[in-house]
Design a protein around this motif. Structure first.
Motif, PDB file in Angstrom:
ATOM      1  N   UNK A 194       0.837  -1.193   0.000  1.00  0.00           N
ATOM      2  CA  UNK A 194       0.000   0.000   0.000  1.00  0.00           C
ATOM      3  C   UNK A 194       0.881   1.256   0.000  1.00  0.00           C
ATOM      4  N   UNK A 195       0.544   2.216  -0.879  1.00  0.00           N
ATOM      5  CA  UNK A 195       1.261   3.491  -1.001  1.00  0.00           C
ATOM      6  C   UNK A 195       2.714   3.311  -1.443  1.00  0.00           C
ATOM      7  N   UNK A 196       3.014   2.224  -2.118  1.00  0.00           N
ATOM      8  CA  UNK A 196       4.372   1.976  -2.608  1.00  0.00           C
ATOM      9  C   UNK A 196       4.430   2.191  -4.112  1.00  0.00           C
ATOM     10  N   UNK A 197       5.528   2.780  -4.581  1.00  0.00           N
ATOM     11  CA  UNK A 197       5.738   2.988  -6.011  1.00  0.00           C
ATOM     12  C   UNK A 197       6.077   1.666  -6.701  1.00  0.00           C
ATOM     13  N   UNK A 198       5.785   1.580  -7.983  1.00  0.00           N
ATOM     14  CA  UNK A 198       6.139   0.389  -8.750  1.00  0.00           C
ATOM     15  C   UNK A 198       7.644   0.165  -8.716  1.00  0.00           C
ATOM     16  N   UNK A 199       8.419   1.236  -8.938  1.00  0.00           N
ATOM     17  CA  UNK A 199       9.867   1.068  -9.030  1.00  0.00           C
ATOM     18  C   UNK A 199      10.493   0.731  -7.680  1.00  0.00           C
ATOM     19  N   UNK A 200       9.991   1.296  -6.593  1.00  0.00           N
ATOM     20  CA  UNK A 200      10.539   0.953  -5.284  1.00  0.00           C
ATOM     21  C   UNK A 200      10.102  -0.454  -4.862  1.00  0.00           C
ATOM     22  N   UNK A 201       8.905  -0.856  -5.280  1.00  0.00           N
ATOM     23  CA  UNK A 201       8.435  -2.196  -4.984  1.00  0.00           C
ATOM     24  C   UNK A 201       9.290  -3.253  -5.653  1.00  0.00           C
ATOM     25  N   UNK A 202       9.694  -3.002  -6.903  1.00  0.00           N
ATOM     26  CA  UNK A 202      10.544  -3.957  -7.618  1.00  0.00           C
ATOM     27  C   UNK A 202      11.904  -4.085  -6.934  1.00  0.00           C
ATOM     28  N   UNK A 203      12.474  -2.957  -6.560  1.00  0.00           N
ATOM     29  CA  UNK A 203      13.769  -2.977  -5.865  1.00  0.00           C
ATOM     30  C   UNK A 203      13.647  -3.707  -4.528  1.00  0.00           C
ATOM     31  N   UNK A 204      12.568  -3.441  -3.791  1.00  0.00           N
ATOM     32  CA  UNK A 204      12.364  -4.081  -2.486  1.00  0.00           C
ATOM     33  C   UNK A 204      12.207  -5.593  -2.620  1.00  0.00           C
ATOM     34  N   UNK A 205      11.387  -6.044  -3.589  1.00  0.00           N
ATOM     35  CA  UNK A 205      11.152  -7.474  -3.744  1.00  0.00           C
ATOM     36  C   UNK A 205      12.439  -8.224  -4.076  1.00  0.00           C
ATOM     37  N   UNK A 206      13.250  -7.662  -4.956  1.00  0.00           N
ATOM     38  CA  UNK A 206      14.517  -8.299  -5.307  1.00  0.00           C
ATOM     39  C   UNK A 206      15.419  -8.387  -4.080  1.00  0.00           C
ATOM     40  N   UNK A 207      15.454  -7.309  -3.308  1.00  0.00           N
ATOM     41  CA  UNK A 207      16.277  -7.296  -2.097  1.00  0.00           C
ATOM     42  C   UNK A 207      15.785  -8.335  -1.088  1.00  0.00           C
ATOM     43  N   UNK A 208      14.465  -8.401  -0.872  1.00  0.00           N
ATOM     44  CA  UNK A 208      13.908  -9.324   0.110  1.00  0.00           C
ATOM     45  C   UNK A 208      14.156 -10.782  -0.272  1.00  0.00           C
ATOM     46  N   UNK A 209      14.017 -11.098  -1.554  1.00  0.00           N
ATOM     47  CA  UNK A 209      14.113 -12.493  -1.979  1.00  0.00           C
ATOM     48  C   UNK A 209      15.554 -12.960  -2.162  1.00  0.00           C
ATOM     49  N   UNK A 210      16.429 -12.053  -2.595  1.00  0.00           N
ATOM     50  CA  UNK A 210      17.782 -12.479  -2.971  1.00  0.00           C
ATOM     51  C   UNK A 210      18.899 -11.792  -2.194  1.00  0.00           C
ATOM     52  N   UNK A 211      18.595 -10.703  -1.509  1.00  0.00           N
ATOM     53  CA  UNK A 211      19.641  -9.954  -0.816  1.00  0.00           C
ATOM     54  C   UNK A 211      20.418  -9.020  -1.718  1.00  0.00           C
ATOM     55  N   UNK A 212      20.085  -8.993  -3.012  1.00  0.00           N
ATOM     56  CA  UNK A 212      20.804  -8.157  -3.975  1.00  0.00           C
ATOM     57  C   UNK A 212      20.225  -6.741  -3.988  1.00  0.00           C
TER      58      UNK A 212
END
Length: 297
Positions: A160-178
């Motif tokens: 909620x209230x998250x940008x598409x581009x920040x969401x993509x960066x966050x998901x990659x970080x959460x799943x892979x640590x990258x």
């Protein structure tokens, strides 16, 4: 009719009294919305369901007399016993979150003009390629049987209230640590009746890696690695699915500079004076970097 503000039975309400002194009743604490409707204050509801039933009934009568239209009634978890009371008065479910249920009532004898509940969920996938032409891929712990063994792009849902581009960066970080940096939205998919009859928007984002060490989220990810792009493409599940194959074709075209996606730009509109993210393609060679620039429409 005389209106007097008062505090009664633990709820802020208004007391309406006709000039002859008759018909004294209370109205729920609420405020007008910009469309001629009423939004009930969820923090000033009565403590008792019986009292709520009485005040709700008189409130609807008052708001109908005043020419109001839609009523928005937000009931927190601790007021769950108010739900059947509201339904009996004609309220309907609009949506629910973990801490409340939202109910609505349309007063005029005409088609309801209240907006429907959100119709879409939004997902993102990160296409991350390093300097060795390797793509960052994961295997999920929990997936459909036909996807077992597939190496796929890191994906997830926007908060909620998250940008598409920040969401993509966050998901990659959460799943892979990258750690990554957003570059472009490469493409997106629009599908219907995906979950609970909701539609689905899924954005594939190209990201630049700024770290290399993988550290997986072992709650949802079985494994993650850097895989040669050619090996990734040749997976049978990729080659055998028109959707997967087309998405990867777009990603490869972008690597080869034969395709350009949508960069993000921060824009303020005079219509609402809000800062928004506008995604568009830059056609000249003066391509802006991935940081968000500001402008005014």
């Amino acid at each position: 009719m005389t209106m007097v503000g008062q505090e009664k039975y633990g709820v802020e309400a208004y007391s309406y009294k006709y000039d002859d002194g008759s018909n004294l009743f209370t109205v729920l604490d609420a405020y007008d919305d910009e469309y001629g409707g009423i939004v009930v204050n969820p923090e000033k509801l009565p403590f008792d369901a019986t009292l709520f039933a009485s005040i709700l009934c008189s409130s609807i009568t008052t708001w109908r007399t005043k020419g109001k239209k839609g009523i928005w009634l937000k009931l927190p978890l601790d007021k769950c016993d108010f739900v059947p009371v509201a339904i009996k008065e004609g309220f309907r479910y609009h949506h629910a979150e973990s801490e409340y249920v939202m109910m609505t009532y349309w007063i005029p004898n005409e088609p309801c003009m209240l907006p429907a509940n959100a119709s879409h969920q939004v997902g993102v996938g990160g296409f991350v390629v390093n300097e060795n032409n390797e793509v960052l891929v994961v295997q999920e712990k929990h997936c459909a049987s036909e996807l077992v063994g597939l190496w796929k792009l890191p994906t997830g849902f926007i908060l909620e209230s998250e940008e598409i581009f920040t969401g993509a960066v966050r998901e990659v970080k959460e799943e892979t640590g990258i750690d990554t940096e957003f570059l472009e939205v490469l493409t997106f998919r629009h599908a219907h009746n995906v979950a609970f009859e909701k539609s689905d928007l899924f954005f594939i984002c190209m990201l630049r890696p700024v770290s290399n060490e993988i550290k997986i989220d072992d709650l949802e990810i079985q494994s993650a690695k850097w895989m040669a792009l050619t090996e990734f493409i040749e997976q049978p599940l990729i080659q055998g699915d028109n959707m997967f194959k087309k998405i990867i074709d777009v990603c490869i075209a972008r690597i080869g500079e034969r395709y350009r996606g949508l960069s993000v730009h921060k824009v303020v509109s005079k219509f609402d004076n809000r800062l928004s993210s506008l995604y568009y393609n830059v056609v000249d060679d003066q391509r802006p970097d991935s940081s968000c620039d500001s402008c005014l429409l």
